[in-house]
Design a protein around this motif. Sequence first.
Motif, mmCIF file in Angstrom:
data_model
loop_
_atom_site.group_PDB
_atom_site.id
_atom_site.type_symbol
_atom_site.label_atom_id
_atom_site.label_comp_id
_atom_site.label_asym_id
_atom_site.label_seq_id
_atom_site.Cartn_x
_atom_site.Cartn_y
_atom_site.Cartn_z
ATOM 1 N N PRO A 335 10.268 -0.977 7.896
ATOM 2 C CA PRO A 335 9.858 0.528 8.304
ATOM 3 C C PRO A 335 8.476 0.568 8.039
ATOM 4 O O PRO A 335 7.371 1.274 8.894
ATOM 5 C CB PRO A 335 10.727 1.509 7.800
ATOM 6 N N LEU A 336 7.958 0.071 6.743
ATOM 7 C CA LEU A 336 6.808 0.413 6.230
ATOM 8 C C LEU A 336 5.786 -0.290 7.103
ATOM 9 O O LEU A 336 4.759 0.156 7.625
ATOM 10 C CB LEU A 336 6.681 0.120 4.884
ATOM 11 N N ILE A 337 6.049 -1.663 7.383
ATOM 12 C CA ILE A 337 5.119 -2.425 8.229
ATOM 13 C C ILE A 337 4.944 -1.842 9.630
ATOM 14 O O ILE A 337 4.066 -1.861 10.382
ATOM 15 C CB ILE A 337 5.580 -3.842 8.445
ATOM 16 N N ASN A 338 6.331 -1.371 9.996
ATOM 17 C CA ASN A 338 6.305 -0.671 11.463
ATOM 18 C C ASN A 338 5.149 0.400 11.568
ATOM 19 O O ASN A 338 4.591 0.507 12.800
ATOM 20 C CB ASN A 338 7.702 -0.215 11.718
ATOM 21 N N ARG A 339 4.892 1.128 10.634
ATOM 22 C CA ARG A 339 3.958 2.118 10.670
ATOM 23 C C ARG A 339 2.620 1.730 10.191
ATOM 24 O O ARG A 339 1.431 2.109 10.889
ATOM 25 C CB ARG A 339 4.322 3.402 9.912
ATOM 26 N N LEU A 340 2.641 1.003 9.145
ATOM 27 C CA LEU A 340 1.307 0.684 8.447
ATOM 28 C C LEU A 340 0.691 -0.524 8.758
ATOM 29 O O LEU A 340 -0.451 -0.907 8.122
ATOM 30 C CB LEU A 340 1.246 1.276 6.928
ATOM 31 N N GLY A 341 1.556 -1.422 9.333
ATOM 32 C CA GLY A 341 1.364 -3.161 9.323
ATOM 33 C C GLY A 341 1.438 -3.578 8.149
ATOM 34 O O GLY A 341 2.131 -3.040 7.016
ATOM 35 N N GLU A 342 1.177 -5.138 8.239
ATOM 36 C CA GLU A 342 1.709 -5.814 7.123
ATOM 37 C C GLU A 342 1.090 -5.429 5.782
ATOM 38 O O GLU A 342 1.555 -5.806 4.726
ATOM 39 C CB GLU A 342 1.039 -7.434 7.691
ATOM 40 N N LYS A 343 -0.370 -4.899 5.892
ATOM 41 C CA LYS A 343 -0.844 -4.701 4.478
ATOM 42 C C LYS A 343 -0.636 -3.318 3.945
ATOM 43 O O LYS A 343 -1.470 -2.633 3.422
ATOM 44 C CB LYS A 343 -2.336 -4.683 4.785
ATOM 45 N N TYR A 344 0.647 -2.956 4.148
ATOM 46 C CA TYR A 344 0.941 -1.547 3.923
ATOM 47 C C TYR A 344 0.842 -0.930 2.499
ATOM 48 O O TYR A 344 0.456 0.224 1.874
ATOM 49 C CB TYR A 344 2.454 -1.249 4.284
ATOM 50 N N LYS A 345 0.689 -2.230 1.461
ATOM 51 C CA LYS A 345 0.756 -2.107 0.029
ATOM 52 C C LYS A 345 -0.741 -1.696 -0.312
ATOM 53 O O LYS A 345 -0.971 -1.156 -1.475
ATOM 54 C CB LYS A 345 1.158 -3.227 -0.727
ATOM 55 N N GLU A 346 -1.732 -1.885 0.689
ATOM 56 C CA GLU A 346 -3.081 -1.324 0.213
ATOM 57 C C GLU A 346 -3.198 0.122 0.567
ATOM 58 O O GLU A 346 -3.958 0.812 -0.206
ATOM 59 C CB GLU A 346 -3.956 -2.114 1.180
ATOM 60 N N ILE A 347 -2.404 0.562 1.242
ATOM 61 C CA ILE A 347 -2.532 2.230 1.571
ATOM 62 C C ILE A 347 -1.412 2.592 0.450
ATOM 63 O O ILE A 347 -1.539 3.696 -0.331
ATOM 64 C CB ILE A 347 -1.990 2.609 2.702
ATOM 65 N N LEU A 348 -0.087 2.224 0.504
ATOM 66 C CA LEU A 348 0.804 2.754 -0.530
ATOM 67 C C LEU A 348 0.839 2.043 -1.937
ATOM 68 O O LEU A 348 1.857 1.247 -2.090
ATOM 69 C CB LEU A 348 2.167 2.583 0.015
ATOM 70 N N THR A 349 -0.324 2.053 -2.675
ATOM 71 C CA THR A 349 -0.427 1.509 -3.776
ATOM 72 C C THR A 349 0.687 2.276 -4.643
ATOM 73 O O THR A 349 1.225 3.375 -4.504
ATOM 74 C CB THR A 349 -1.647 1.465 -4.445
ATOM 75 N N LYS A 350 1.123 1.672 -5.947
ATOM 76 C CA LYS A 350 2.057 2.426 -6.926
ATOM 77 C C LYS A 350 1.504 3.804 -7.009
ATOM 78 O O LYS A 350 2.109 4.970 -7.019
ATOM 79 C CB LYS A 350 2.375 1.593 -7.964
ATOM 80 N N GLU A 351 0.095 3.879 -7.424
ATOM 81 C CA GLU A 351 -0.605 5.114 -7.789
ATOM 82 C C GLU A 351 -0.285 6.122 -6.776
ATOM 83 O O GLU A 351 0.005 7.251 -6.787
ATOM 84 C CB GLU A 351 -1.884 5.049 -8.146
#
Lengths: 360, 360
Positions: A335-351
């Motif tokens: 689901p995260l890729i579905n909305r944000l693309g493969e690089k979703y962790k760049e937006i949704l960093t842990k912080e």
Amino acid sequence: MYRNAKNVGYYMIGDGALSQLTDLLSPLRDKMPAAPAIHFIDHYFEKTELCQQLPILEWDQRIFVDTTDEPTCESVDYYTGQVKKFLNGSKPCALIAYGGGSTMDTCKCVGNLLTNPGKAADYQGWDLVKNPAPYKVAVPTLSGTGSETSRTGIMLNKEKKLKLGMNSDYSMFDQVLLDQRLTASVPRDQYFYTGVDTFMHCFESLSGSYRNTVVDSFAEKALDLTKKVFLSDDMMSDHNRELLMIASFKGGMAAGFVGVVHPLSAGLSVVLGMHHGIANCYALSVLQDIYPEPYEIFMEMLKKQKVNLPKGICKNLTAEQYDALYEASIVHEKPLINRLGEKYKEILTKENVIDRFKRM
Amino acid sequence: MYRNAKNVGYYMIGDGALSQLTDLLSPLRDKMPAAPAIHFIDHYFEKTELCQQLPILEWDQRIFVDTTDEPTCESVDYYTGQVKKFLNGSKPCALIAYGGGSTMDTCKCVGNLLTNPGKAADYQGWDLVKNPAPYKVAVPTLSGTGSETSRTGIMLNKEKKLKLGMNSDYSMFDQVLLDQRLTASVPRDQYFYTGVDTFMHCFESLSGSYRNTVVDSFAEKALDLTKKVFLSDDMMSDHNRELLMIASFKGGMAAGFVGVVHPLSAGLSVVLGMHHGIANCYALSVLQDIYPEPYEIFMEMLKKQKVNLPKGICKNLTAEQYDALYEASIVHEKPLINRLGEKYKEILTKENVIDRFKRM
């Protein structure tokens, strides 16, 4: 390869339709004389009048499903044990669920475990169930989850710290009975939190990149209906309760991929034991940047229906809890890729993720 | 008493999905080894490439359905005889229809007659079919009639001068396969006439007095989709062909009551042998006073898609023919009341109806 989508076999809708349940069950009873029906009833109804109206025969079993918390692999195994003990090797003529998503999902999962060996956790995932379940009937008493038409029964796996469904055609109900009279007495807040689940999974599906025209068309219609209901003056009028039942029904058929709301919501359920509907509301309340338009509509709905979403639910948690919230959210890759693309962790960093939880 | 609505069991949609038909049939073939499948194919495809792509085994039967005229009780009895002769007492593993409404309806009706004694005309009406039909698969090659999801198979009864369906849950398909590639080569006019059938039965249902919220919600969505398709620049683009397949599918599920278009259209079919889709178009073309908004939209669609509806089709008929047109229309009480109320004959006098036919 295209997916072959299964439909719920039959559906009936109408104010007072519950009185026709006896008729719906009678061919099943005739086919298997003396075979019991198993009634899964939300424990909330235990001492209510509704319980007196249900077509429960002497040799049937009643299971009051404790919906204080959402279904877990353990709770499903427990109810399965109860049913198996009661049946003592015989076969039921039908399983019937009266309740919201928790009760319906419990019924769906227990159904699969009556005809498939092993434990609930063995079947969390896609198409792991091998044998058809007994005939199942859904009588929703709360609208929004879409469990009545979806092919999943969602359970919390405490061991794996994961919320995951038994995703199978065999999980589906054979018959759905929609009677808007049954949602008349739901508390307003709960009606809202559960009802907007349809709004949530439909807009998420429609704003994703994995799409499918049929799913879209179900989701669009369900979304329109939820807007109509929750932006109206009285979300709980007779007509609106009927519309929300239909929205939920269609939303369950629009089983597309969700987006960012559901992963954050799953985090809240896994770590804080929060129910799915309200957890979704908290999730969207901190996703204005990712879903600007749905966010605005949702805020308008809250205001219009005078529903409260008290702030500060994730304040003052321990560092371990924040870590756990992050982990239980970020694990939902698809689901995260579905909305944000493969690089979703760049937006949704842990912080970033922890900061969102802190703002809830 | 509310109706218990049946759904089509499974559906698959996708560009090129036809190639998965073999897979869809394989569990049926496995379950009944050596049992033949019966393939009902629109005769239009007899010499085309499509026929080579169908998963027809050596021991299967092919029936080329003559769709020059719409199905009649006689044609259905004839095809039933062919299939029975071929089967010689054995059971088929599946019946598959490749075509538009005529081919699908033929398949539905023959299916019922394989498991129920008597003739086609015995089952024209509501819920007269007693025994379940063999497993049936629909592969529409033309969108609009909704036959793929509806519970009726319509036949002309020449003796009774009546167009009436076998209305039964047993008429329904178990599996629908929607492949928009199959409608790419349909002639533009035919694509339009058949496609707007969905527009017609949905707006008629929504502007009637017999209503039901679920049916409405399917009809609303199907109607939106047809407007999107027929008011766009190219109704036959890949995407629009897909949308029209979905519209037709949902339109069939919105099996509500129709209004004034269908009775006049039935008159044209009964008396002049006109096909249903184009007959609907002629009917609406003289109903501006009764359906002002749909009339305007329809005219806009005709213009936008550059489709021709030549005037004068009922000029110079005999007095007997005009009488027959009136009789075959006015007999449809229920839809006429649905739109015009109990006193529909005050509006639709004989003169008024005949005048409308003369204006076509």
